[in-house]
Design a protein around this motif. Structure first.
Motif, PDB file in Angstrom:
ATOM      1  N   SER A 414       0.948  -1.151  -0.001  1.00 47.48           N
ATOM      2  CA  SER A 414       0.003  -0.059  -0.053  1.00 47.48           C
ATOM      3  C   SER A 414       0.843   1.445  -0.016  1.00 47.48           C
ATOM      4  CB  SER A 414      -0.978   0.003   1.412  1.00 47.48           C
ATOM      5  OG  SER A 414      -2.027  -0.916   1.400  1.00 47.48           O
ATOM      6  N   GLY A 415       0.606   2.225  -0.940  1.00 43.14           N
ATOM      7  CA  GLY A 415       1.190   3.299  -0.886  1.00 43.14           C
ATOM      8  C   GLY A 415       1.675   3.825  -2.338  1.00 43.14           C
ATOM      9  N   ILE A 416       2.202   4.840  -2.584  1.00 39.00           N
ATOM     10  CA  ILE A 416       2.580   5.487  -4.021  1.00 39.00           C
ATOM     11  C   ILE A 416       4.052   5.205  -4.321  1.00 39.00           C
ATOM     12  CG2 ILE A 416       2.767   7.701  -5.158  1.00 39.00           C
ATOM     13  CD1 ILE A 416      -0.051   6.993  -4.365  1.00 39.00           C
ATOM     14  N   SER A 417       4.301   4.729  -5.518  1.00 42.56           N
ATOM     15  CA  SER A 417       5.600   4.241  -5.857  1.00 42.56           C
ATOM     16  C   SER A 417       5.946   4.964  -7.240  1.00 42.56           C
ATOM     17  CB  SER A 417       5.774   2.829  -5.893  1.00 42.56           C
ATOM     18  OG  SER A 417       4.963   2.280  -7.128  1.00 42.56           O
ATOM     19  N   LEU A 418       7.157   4.952  -7.624  1.00 42.13           N
ATOM     20  CA  LEU A 418       7.779   5.618  -8.568  1.00 42.13           C
ATOM     21  C   LEU A 418       8.857   4.651  -9.362  1.00 42.13           C
ATOM     22  CD1 LEU A 418       7.680   7.884 -11.100  1.00 42.13           C
ATOM     23  CD2 LEU A 418       9.456   8.985  -9.535  1.00 42.13           C
ATOM     24  N   GLY A 419       8.717   4.120 -10.372  1.00 36.68           N
ATOM     25  CA  GLY A 419       9.767   2.881 -10.823  1.00 36.68           C
ATOM     26  C   GLY A 419      10.345   3.430 -12.329  1.00 36.68           C
ATOM     27  N   VAL A 420      11.373   2.905 -12.633  1.00 42.63           N
ATOM     28  CA  VAL A 420      12.153   3.107 -14.103  1.00 42.63           C
ATOM     29  C   VAL A 420      12.272   1.777 -14.582  1.00 42.63           C
ATOM     30  CG1 VAL A 420      13.922   4.308 -15.281  1.00 42.63           C
ATOM     31  CG2 VAL A 420      13.008   5.299 -13.217  1.00 42.63           C
ATOM     32  N   PRO A 421      11.352   1.016 -15.236  1.00 46.49           N
ATOM     33  CA  PRO A 421      11.724  -0.173 -15.899  1.00 46.49           C
ATOM     34  C   PRO A 421      12.915   0.229 -17.134  1.00 46.49           C
ATOM     35  CG  PRO A 421       9.522   0.134 -15.902  1.00 46.49           C
ATOM     36  CD  PRO A 421      10.103   1.592 -15.348  1.00 46.49           C
ATOM     37  N   ILE A 422      13.756  -0.974 -17.059  1.00 42.43           N
ATOM     38  CA  ILE A 422      14.808  -0.867 -18.219  1.00 42.43           C
ATOM     39  C   ILE A 422      14.745  -2.540 -18.759  1.00 42.43           C
ATOM     40  CG2 ILE A 422      17.171  -0.613 -18.424  1.00 42.43           C
ATOM     41  CD1 ILE A 422      17.382   1.024 -15.994  1.00 42.43           C
TER      42      ILE A 422
END
Length: 540
Positions: A414-422
């Motif tokens: 639970s929460g807010i996330s920021l990701g960078v798929p490579i």
């Protein structure tokens, strides 16, 4: 076309002779006997448990009910507070014969059920051409005389190669209403084509790598389809089968020799009446646009525990249902996560993913859900290429009426996330990596019950995977590890870690997906568990 309403004397005489006894009148004794002896009505089921009184049910519902000349309401209904005795029951419904019966009510719970007798009239259909379809309301009727309930109806007549006719009639009791329709020939014409996928990658598997255009024609004829490049040069031409119905479809898979770029599709037709018609549409061939089966187990499409750096094109979507299960017979324990997910291309290299599900257990099942938006910055081209994307996600998991779930089985806390798929692609193999940071109002705790109080924290997810993608078949292994609390725990690992293997198969010449997965959480050789299951889906 001509609509001819007139007397059909001979047919009317025959019908009236047959139905002369089937009127809405009749003696009260006749109606009482019919109500008592009608086998088709049969005994009604008992009224709902705990309901005392006389229950009245009719087919159809909505009939008005009078008991001893006092209005009671419309069916279905239960009349309470009745004393034992004999009652005069009258049931009326527009378009149906009145029902009048005497009922002996013994007290307590009693049910009376009856199928109402419709008031009928007749229509006589005469249409040209003879194979035209005629619909009265939403029901198709044949040529000749047909009994129908009285009332006002819309009428539609259609035949391939003719202009559709619409009108309205009123059917009266025991009266034959004639309908005579002469359809006029329709001038030959082709509608503008509807192209299901404006961007086509012939490297995608099966139907996903083909151009599909749908269009309509008004009548018999023939046509050809021409594909021209952005300079107007013809790259493909194909003759279509002769037209025998309105809806038409053209499907074409570009060859490897045709380069990426803008193309036009031209349909040129000639009707049996000698009229010509021409329509045109446009599309793009782009081999960087990838449409292939993906998992959304951890909230973002890719493998179970890591996202790919891809985005579905506009008008493409995937819907999947996955169910895994873990059973411990020694502890009489069952956990079965079930997830429904949808990923859709929004255009502009943007994809939207939504997932929701529940963990089936012996107690109140925890539920979970997430929303994700991904923007593809660079596409992983083939045979060798690197793709990069940015994605933001909001997730929530909890037990209804209890609190927030503090375990992290899906690496989707639970929460807010920021990701960078490579994504590094070499032929049919891709190496996947994704660093992601999550901020939550709660902390991961496998020893805690669901919580209601907050305890803000942030941490990293370090995700990686190896994927084999042939287009129709995808298999992979992936894992996710959670760091300690930020900022100091960025390079530490907070056990357990999640890992899994999976496969997805696009059935030949369909949009149907079948798959399987084997996943689990691991903390030590003695502290781990596995779960396995299958998935079903559709990919367009």
């Amino acid at each position: 076309m001509i609509l001819r309403f007139g007397a059909v004397a001979a047919a009317a005489f025959v019908v009236l002779a047959v139905v002369s006894c089937a009127t809405s009148s009749g003696t009260l004794a006749d109606k009482v006997l019919e109500a008592e002896d009608a086998d088709e009505d049969g005994p009604a089921p008992p009224p709902p448990e705990g309901v005392e009184g006389l229950e009245i049910r009719t087919d159809p519902d909505g009939a008005a009910v009078w008991l001893n000349n006092r209005y009671q309401g419309t069916t279905p209904l239960v009349i309470g507070g009745l004393a034992r005795g004999t009652y005069r029951l009258v049931i009326t419904h527009k378009g149906y014969h009145d029902t009048v019966v005497w009922l002996d009510y013994p007290g307590g719970s009693m049910a009376y059920q009856i199928a109402l007798d419709p008031i009928l009239g007749f229509v006589q259909v005469d249409v040209y051409p003879s194979d035209a379809e005629v619909a009265l309301g939403d029901k198709r009727i044949s040529r000749g005389i047909t009994p129908v309930p009285v009332g006002s109806y819309s009428v539609k007549a259609s035949a391939f190669g003719y202009i559709e006719w619409r009108g309205r009639i009123t059917v009266w009791e025991n009266i034959v209403t004639p309908i005579a329709i002469d359809l006029e020939p329709a001038p030959f014409a082709i509608s503008p084509p509807s192209i299901s996928r404006p961007v086509v990658n012939p490297g995608n598997a099966g139907l996903l790598g083909s151009l599909e255009a749908r269009f309509d024609v008004t009548g018999p004829g023939s046509a050809s389809v021409t594909i021209n490049d952005w300079l107007g040069h013809q790259v493909h031409q194909e003759s279509l089968p002769g037209f025998r119905t309105w809806s038409q479809r053209f499907r074409w898979r570009p060859s490897d020799a045709i380069p990426d770029g803008e193309y036009s599709l031209v349909i040129s037709g000639l009707g049996r009446d000698g009229l010509e018609s021409r329509q045109e549409g446009s599309f793009t061939i782009d081999r960087t646009v990838r449409i292939a089966p993906r998992s959304s187990w951890s909230g973002g499409s890719g493998l179970l525990y890591v996202s790919t750096a891809e985005a579905l094109p506009l008008r493409s979507f995937q819907a999947s249902l996955v169910g895994l299960a873990y059973a411990n017979p020694y502890k009489d324990q069952l956990q079965a996560p079930i997830q429904l997910s949808l990923r859709a291309g929004l255009g502009g290299h943007v994809e939207f993913d939504v997932a929701a599900g529940a963990i089936l257990t012996g107690a109140t099942p925890p539920i979970f859900g997430s929303l994700l938006l991904r923007w593809q910055l660079a596409a992983p081209t083939r045979p060798v290429g690197v793709g990069v994307a940015v994605e933001g996600k909001a997730a929530l998991q909890g037990v209804p009426g209890t609190g927030i779930l503090t375990t992290d089985t899906f690496a989707n806390f639970s929460g807010i996330s920021l990701g960078v798929p490579i994504q590094l692609t070499i032929g049919q193999v891709s190496l996947l990596a994704e660093p992601a940071v999550l901020t939550s109002a709660w902390q991961v705790d496998y020893d805690s019950d669901p919580v209601t109080s907050t305890s803000p924290a942030s941490w990293m997810y370090w995700k990686a995977g190896l994927m084999l993608d042939t287009g129709a078949f995808v298999a992979g292994v992936s894992a996710s590890a959670r760091s300690g609390s930020l900022p100091y725990g960025v390079f530490s690992i907070d056990l357990p870690v999640q890992a899994g293997v999976e496969f997805h198969w696009l059935l030949p010449d369909t949009h149907v997906l079948l798959g399987g997965a084997f996943a689990g959480e691991f903390e030590s050789p003695t502290s781990l568990y596995w779960m396995g299951g299958i998935s079903l889906g559709l990919l367009f």
